[in-house]
Scaffold this motif. Structure first.
Motif, short mmCIF file in Angstrom:
data_model
loop_
_atom_site.label_atom_id
_atom_site.label_comp_id
_atom_site.label_asym_id
_atom_site.label_seq_id
_atom_site.Cartn_x
_atom_site.Cartn_y
_atom_site.Cartn_z
N ALA A 203 -2.84 -1.21 -2.85
CA ALA A 203 -3.87 -0.09 -2.59
C ALA A 203 -3.15 1.25 -2.43
O ALA A 203 -1.72 1.24 -2.30
N MET B 54 -7.36 2.57 4.95
CA MET B 54 -6.63 1.66 4.11
C MET B 54 -5.71 0.55 4.64
O MET B 54 -5.95 -0.55 4.26
N LEU C 103 -2.73 -6.18 3.13
CA LEU C 103 -1.50 -5.59 2.69
C LEU C 103 -0.50 -6.32 3.70
O LEU C 103 -0.48 -6.76 4.81
N GLU D 137 -10.00 0.21 -3.85
CA GLU D 137 -8.56 -0.08 -3.04
C GLU D 137 -7.75 1.28 -3.34
O GLU D 137 -6.60 1.47 -2.88
N GLY E 251 0.73 -1.11 0.14
CA GLY E 251 -0.06 0.14 0.13
C GLY E 251 0.83 1.12 -0.04
O GLY E 251 2.02 1.37 0.85
N ALA F 245 -7.68 -2.84 3.39
CA ALA F 245 -6.92 -3.49 2.49
C ALA F 245 -5.93 -4.80 3.09
O ALA F 245 -5.60 -4.70 4.23
#
Length: 338
Positions: free
Chosen positions: A38, A68, A74, A60, A13, A72
């Motif tokens: 993301a 986030m 990650l 995303e 991300g 997401a």
């Protein structure tokens, strides 16, 4: 997540889609062992543009990083936001079990820098700081020269048309930048010297010219640094010059190492002997890792990244002491990074 290999690409991300977020983010995007999963930025047009470039789905793309991190899936986060925002974002990413690549400076507050260094050393996650000189062959060659025997005198300088380049950006807002040219481009030079030589700064005197009336954003700075081994060094930073030039000259009893460069390419290295003879060792910049490659290698192997939070702490300690010295007119002791 420290493994010799991933079954799936590392999911990244990116927080902040400015120069670092897109440049280093692009390095990750172009690799097969990483994917930009993301993105987060306040600028919706920028978010859409870079989202399309990095093939990130609309779902995303986020306006705030806590969402986030929560939503997401990650493995790692690239922090490319303004300097004063780094601390909270790095802490949040680490606490969510993510590895972190953070642009320099790690933070503009000494105690926060110390906290991040200690967190990183306790953590199973990798925290790498964006001091790319640690990856350049010229600086690595110079570092080998001074292992166990640091120089006793040095000069370092960098010029850039930084004030003009920064107009209309957060870099001239001290609430976001934490300072001026010294905390921005100058941070690379301080780090390059400290990492290459192994010197520990003991005290600093400084003078500065400021761009703003509140004297928070420096355009030029001159530092006189005394080191723990008795070495002395002068640093000059001019952020109101026509072009980029960098010069680092480190002397010991046997001669010197000169590191030189222009613009943002790899630097050259020359060795000077005691009879003033000059030798230029062969430098093959093609073998240098990108920042993304170095980060991914550290994550996979669990090895220490090329530029650590402890390295960044040393730079913050010297930088903060230099600002205090310039404002008070006194020579200021530099806190130890240990």
């Amino acid at each position: 997540m420290h493994e010799d290999s991933f079954e799936e690409p590392l999911r990244l991300g990116i927080v902040g889609l400015g120069y670092i977020g897109t440049t280093v983010g692009g390095q990750f995007h172009r690799r097969g062992d990483a994917t930009v999963r993301a993105l987060c930025d306040l600028d919706t047009e920028r978010l859409a543009e870079i989202g399309d470039t990095f093939d990130v789905p609309d779902a995303e793309r986020y306006a705030d990083y806590p969402t986030m991190l929560e939503d997401a899936a990650l493995d790692a986060v690239l922090v490319g936001t303004p300097h004063t925002l780094h601390y909270e974002q790095v802490v949040a990413a680490l606490e969510n079990g993510c590895h972190v690549y953070c642009d320099k400076p790690l933070t503009t507050d000494l105690e926060r820098a110390r906290d991040l260094a200690e967190r990183a050393e306790r953590s199973a996650e990798t925290l790498m700081v964006g001091y790319q000189r640690h990856l350049q062959t010229a600086f690595r060659t110079a570092r080998e020269r001074f292992e166990g025997a640091p120089p006793n005198w040095l000069t370092a300088s960098i010029t850039q048309d930084w004030i003009e380049d920064s107009r209309g950006t957060w870099r001239l807002d001290p609430d976001l930048s934490g300072g001026g040219f010294l905390y921005d481009t100058g941070s690379h030079v301080l780090d390059g010297v400290l990492w290459t030589t192994g010197l520990e700064p003991e005290s600093v005197a400084a003078s500065m010219d400021f761009h703003d009336d509140a004297e928070r954003v420096d355009s030029r700075a001159h530092l006189d640094v005394r080191f723990a081994n008795g070495a002395a060094g002068t640093f000059s930073f001019n952020g109101d010059a026509p072009s980029v030039r960098e010069h680092i000259h480190c002397w010991d009893d046997d001669g010197a190492v000169y590191l030189e460069g222009r613009q943002w390419g790899s630097r050259t290295v020359s060795e000077i002997d005691s009879d003033a003879g000059e030798y230029e060792p062969y430098i093959d910049a093609r073998a240098e890792q990108t920042r993304a490659e170095a980060f991914l290698e550290s994550v996979r192997t669990g090895d220490e990244p090329p530029a650590t939070a402890r390295d960044a702490l040393r730079v913050t300690a010297l930088t903060e002491a230099a600002y205090e010295a310039a404002r008070t007119g006194d020579r200021i002791d530099v806190p130890t990074a240990e």
